[in-house]
Design a protein around this motif. Structure first.
Motif, PDB file in Angstrom:
ATOM      1  N   ASP A 289       0.832  -1.208   0.000  1.00 14.89           N
ATOM      2  CA  ASP A 289       0.000   0.000   0.000  1.00 14.89           C
ATOM      3  C   ASP A 289       0.866   1.257   0.000  1.00 14.89           C
ATOM      4  O   ASP A 289       0.594   2.207  -0.734  1.00 14.89           O
ATOM      5  N   LEU A 290       1.898   1.256   0.826  1.00 12.37           N
ATOM      6  CA  LEU A 290       2.749   2.451   0.886  1.00 12.37           C
ATOM      7  C   LEU A 290       3.557   2.616  -0.397  1.00 12.37           C
ATOM      8  O   LEU A 290       3.788   3.742  -0.847  1.00 12.37           O
ATOM      9  N   TYR A 291       3.972   1.498  -1.026  1.00 11.04           N
ATOM     10  CA  TYR A 291       4.656   1.598  -2.328  1.00 11.04           C
ATOM     11  C   TYR A 291       3.726   2.276  -3.340  1.00 11.04           C
ATOM     12  O   TYR A 291       4.147   3.128  -4.119  1.00 11.04           O
ATOM     13  N   PHE A 292       2.465   1.854  -3.334  1.00  8.95           N
ATOM     14  CA  PHE A 292       1.474   2.420  -4.249  1.00  8.95           C
ATOM     15  C   PHE A 292       1.283   3.909  -3.987  1.00  8.95           C
ATOM     16  O   PHE A 292       1.288   4.715  -4.919  1.00  8.95           O
ATOM     17  N   CYS A 293       1.135   4.281  -2.729  1.00  5.56           N
ATOM     18  CA  CYS A 293       0.937   5.693  -2.384  1.00  5.56           C
ATOM     19  C   CYS A 293       2.112   6.523  -2.883  1.00  5.56           C
ATOM     20  O   CYS A 293       1.926   7.588  -3.480  1.00  5.56           O
ATOM     21  N   GLU A 294       3.315   6.027  -2.663  1.00  3.94           N
ATOM     22  CA  GLU A 294       4.499   6.761  -3.120  1.00  3.94           C
ATOM     23  C   GLU A 294       4.524   6.875  -4.644  1.00  3.94           C
ATOM     24  O   GLU A 294       4.890   7.930  -5.182  1.00  3.94           O
ATOM     25  N   ALA A 295       4.112   5.840  -5.348  1.00  4.65           N
ATOM     26  CA  ALA A 295       4.082   5.887  -6.818  1.00  4.65           C
ATOM     27  C   ALA A 295       3.070   6.920  -7.308  1.00  4.65           C
ATOM     28  O   ALA A 295       3.351   7.676  -8.256  1.00  4.65           O
ATOM     29  N   VAL A 296       1.909   6.980  -6.676  1.00  4.86           N
ATOM     30  CA  VAL A 296       0.891   7.944  -7.099  1.00  4.86           C
ATOM     31  C   VAL A 296       1.337   9.369  -6.768  1.00  4.86           C
ATOM     32  O   VAL A 296       1.149  10.291  -7.574  1.00  4.86           O
ATOM     33  N   LEU A 297       1.942   9.557  -5.608  1.00  3.72           N
ATOM     34  CA  LEU A 297       2.436  10.894  -5.261  1.00  3.72           C
ATOM     35  C   LEU A 297       3.515  11.338  -6.256  1.00  3.72           C
ATOM     36  O   LEU A 297       3.561  12.515  -6.630  1.00  3.72           O
ATOM     37  N   ALA A 298       4.354  10.409  -6.699  1.00  7.50           N
ATOM     38  CA  ALA A 298       5.362  10.738  -7.716  1.00  7.50           C
ATOM     39  C   ALA A 298       4.688  11.105  -9.036  1.00  7.50           C
ATOM     40  O   ALA A 298       5.093  12.060  -9.703  1.00  7.50           O
ATOM     41  N   LEU A 299       3.645  10.366  -9.411  1.00  7.95           N
ATOM     42  CA  LEU A 299       2.896  10.685 -10.632  1.00  7.95           C
ATOM     43  C   LEU A 299       2.278  12.074 -10.528  1.00  7.95           C
ATOM     44  O   LEU A 299       2.305  12.855 -11.489  1.00  7.95           O
ATOM     45  N   ARG A 300       1.740  12.395  -9.372  1.00  4.24           N
ATOM     46  CA  ARG A 300       1.069  13.691  -9.167  1.00  4.24           C
ATOM     47  C   ARG A 300       2.033  14.873  -9.355  1.00  4.24           C
ATOM     48  O   ARG A 300       1.611  15.956  -9.755  1.00  4.24           O
ATOM     49  N   GLU A 301       3.322  14.653  -9.113  1.00  3.04           N
ATOM     50  CA  GLU A 301       4.295  15.743  -9.280  1.00  3.04           C
ATOM     51  C   GLU A 301       4.265  16.311 -10.690  1.00  3.04           C
ATOM     52  O   GLU A 301       4.432  17.512 -10.877  1.00  3.04           O
ATOM     53  N   GLY A 302       4.051  15.466 -11.686  1.00  2.00           N
ATOM     54  CA  GLY A 302       4.012  15.926 -13.067  1.00  2.00           C
ATOM     55  C   GLY A 302       2.615  16.032 -13.640  1.00  2.00           C
ATOM     56  O   GLY A 302       2.450  16.418 -14.794  1.00  2.00           O
ATOM     57  N   ARG A 303       1.626  15.652 -12.849  1.00  2.00           N
ATOM     58  CA  ARG A 303       0.242  15.653 -13.320  1.00  2.00           C
ATOM     59  C   ARG A 303      -0.648  16.286 -12.246  1.00  2.00           C
ATOM     60  O   ARG A 303      -1.151  15.592 -11.360  1.00  2.00           O
ATOM     61  N   PRO A 304      -0.843  17.587 -12.299  1.00  2.00           N
ATOM     62  CA  PRO A 304      -1.590  18.269 -11.232  1.00  2.00           C
ATOM     63  C   PRO A 304      -3.062  17.875 -11.132  1.00  2.00           C
ATOM     64  O   PRO A 304      -3.708  18.180 -10.129  1.00  2.00           O
ATOM     65  N   ASP A 305      -3.582  17.150 -12.130  1.00 10.49           N
ATOM     66  CA  ASP A 305      -4.986  16.723 -12.051  1.00 10.49           C
ATOM     67  C   ASP A 305      -5.158  15.409 -11.274  1.00 10.49           C
ATOM     68  O   ASP A 305      -6.275  14.930 -11.094  1.00 10.49           O
ATOM     69  N   VAL A 306      -4.064  14.840 -10.778  1.00  7.80           N
ATOM     70  CA  VAL A 306      -4.113  13.613  -9.977  1.00  7.80           C
ATOM     71  C   VAL A 306      -4.417  13.972  -8.530  1.00  7.80           C
ATOM     72  O   VAL A 306      -3.845  14.914  -7.976  1.00  7.80           O
TER      73      VAL A 306
END
Length: 171
Positions: free
Chosen positions: A60-77
């Protein structure tokens, strides 16, 4: 309320069920983290913008970190921490509690699913995530437990599943 059609949730094993346990430098763990990041990117490309995470130790924490990394370049996340109860991280090691706190604070939303711990609050959290998603990403090894329960529940709700099988042998 975020739209179910653009929402994606995650399920996966805790460190005790992972072959590398807490060793996140293990090549199998690093491979899983890359596959999670790729699955999150693919979900984004398919139109998913809201991601729900149950905030358990391990996958779960790996997933959260991956999504937070995605959000850095995608402000609509957006990222939602679906917290099963207020005491979820109380018994964790100090470093893991700090990681949890940092990740919950970085999320856009925090949903407390149960006001106190109960024997069923984790399953309630899992059902909440599935009920608010159209896609489930799963890191699953086939064994009984919460991950299997969540996948079976998702299938009963006709939620699409992307399965990321665990690599059990070292490369």
């Amino acid at each position: 309320m975020r739209s179910r059609q653009i929402s994606c949730c995650f399920t996966g094993h805790r460190p005790e069920k992972l072959p590398w346990r807490y060793d996140e430098a293990d090549p199998r763990c690093l491979s899983l983290k890359r596959r999670i990041a790729a699955a999150v990117e693919a979900a984004y490309e398919e139109g998913h913008r809201h991601f729900l995470c149950g905030m358990a130790l391990g996958c779960d924490l790996y997933f959260c970190e991956a999504v937070l990394a995605l959000r850095e370049g995608r402000p609509d996340v957006t990222v939602e921490a679906a917290v099963p109860c207020p005491t979820q991280a109380d018994a964790w090691a100090p470093a893991q509690r700090e990681r949890y706190k940092r990740l919950v604070e970085a999320c856009d939303f925090e949903t407390l699913v149960s006001a106190k711990y109960t024997p069923y609050c984790m399953q309630r959290r899992d059902r909440y995530m599935v009920d608010h998603s159209s896609l489930l990403i799963a890191a699953f090894d086939g064994t009984p437990g919460g991950t299997r329960y969540t996948m079976q529940y998702a299938m009963s709700r006709r939620v699409s599943i992307v399965d990321l099988p665990l690599i059990l042998e070292e490369p």
